[in-house]
Design a protein around this motif. Structure first.
Motif, PDB file in Angstrom:
ATOM      1  N   LEU A 119      14.869  17.138  36.476  1.00  0.00           N
ATOM      2  CA  LEU A 119      14.056  17.270  37.685  1.00  0.00           C
ATOM      3  C   LEU A 119      12.624  17.670  37.342  1.00  0.00           C
TER       4      LEU A 119
ATOM      5  N   PHE B 108      10.854  14.693  35.964  1.00  0.00           N
ATOM      6  CA  PHE B 108      10.506  13.751  37.038  1.00  0.00           C
ATOM      7  C   PHE B 108       9.251  14.211  37.778  1.00  0.00           C
TER       8      PHE B 108
ATOM      9  N   LYS C 207       8.884   8.397  34.622  1.00  0.00           N
ATOM     10  CA  LYS C 207       9.186   9.157  35.840  1.00  0.00           C
ATOM     11  C   LYS C 207      10.448   8.611  36.513  1.00  0.00           C
ATOM     12  N   ALA C 208      10.541   7.299  36.602  1.00  0.00           N
ATOM     13  CA  ALA C 208      11.719   6.664  37.215  1.00  0.00           C
ATOM     14  C   ALA C 208      12.977   6.951  36.396  1.00  0.00           C
TER      15      ALA C 208
ATOM     16  N   LEU D 108      14.096  10.533  37.050  1.00  0.00           N
ATOM     17  CA  LEU D 108      14.779  10.631  38.337  1.00  0.00           C
ATOM     18  C   LEU D 108      16.212  10.112  38.217  1.00  0.00           C
TER      19      LEU D 108
ATOM     20  N   PHE E 128      18.318  12.714  36.555  1.00  0.00           N
ATOM     21  CA  PHE E 128      18.655  13.786  37.485  1.00  0.00           C
ATOM     22  C   PHE E 128      19.784  13.352  38.419  1.00  0.00           C
ATOM     23  N   ILE E 129      19.662  12.158  38.980  1.00  0.00           N
ATOM     24  CA  ILE E 129      20.670  11.662  39.921  1.00  0.00           C
ATOM     25  C   ILE E 129      22.010  11.456  39.219  1.00  0.00           C
TER      26      ILE E 129
END
Length: 162
Positions: A41, A44, A53-54, A57, A60-61
């Protein structure tokens, strides 16, 4: 990362079968997992390169929903090094709080956001302190990754090459 969880899980199973609760291996592993979520996180939120950055993310997901931390470990922690240290500190702080408040894990189950359900059988205090420890691990790791996890060169946007 090194496979030591295969060795340590024996102690967790032994504690669960003997006492019905594990206050060490599963609890510590849970906070390490939440710290990995926080590292992803923080990356990101901090990275400027759209692709990186993508990816952060996605790490994190995949962690928070699926309990898979390897993408965050290898995609952020090993790639940039400093976030790995931030993750270790975040996990330590969450685990320290849990140790001081005697949090125990009562279920060997999920490694995603549902892992907090493992604290329920210990009563309201255990559940609250277990969740606070998770927030500490995630928050400290994310904040440290955001503020100290990257060098100026890491944050430079990638230039297009033809």
């Amino acid at each position: 990362m090194t496979g030591m969880h295969q060795v340590l899980i024996v102690f967790a199973i032994s504690a669960m079968m003997t006492n019905g609760v594990d206050n060490f291996v599963l609890t510590a592993g849970g906070y390490a997992t939440w710290a990995a979520f926080g590292m992803a996180l923080g990356a990101f939120l901090r990275l400027r390169n759209k692709n990186e950055k993508a990816l952060a993310l996605g790490y994190f997901i995949s962690g928070i929903l699926g309990g898979v931390t390897e993408p965050a470990l290898y995609g952020v922690g090993f790639k940039y090094k400093r976030p790995f240290v931030a993750m270790a500190i975040g996990g330590f702080l969450g685990g320290l709080y849990a140790g001081l408040t005697h949090v125990g894990t009562y279920v060997m189950g999920a490694t995603n956001f549902l892992s907090v359900l493992g604290y329920v059988s210990g009563g309201t205090g255990n559940m609250i302190n277990g969740c606070i420890g998770c927030v500490i691990a995630l928050g400290a790791s994310a904040a440290l990754t955001y503020f100290f996890g990257f060098t100026a060169a890491d944050l430079e946007p990638e230039t297009a090459t033809v």
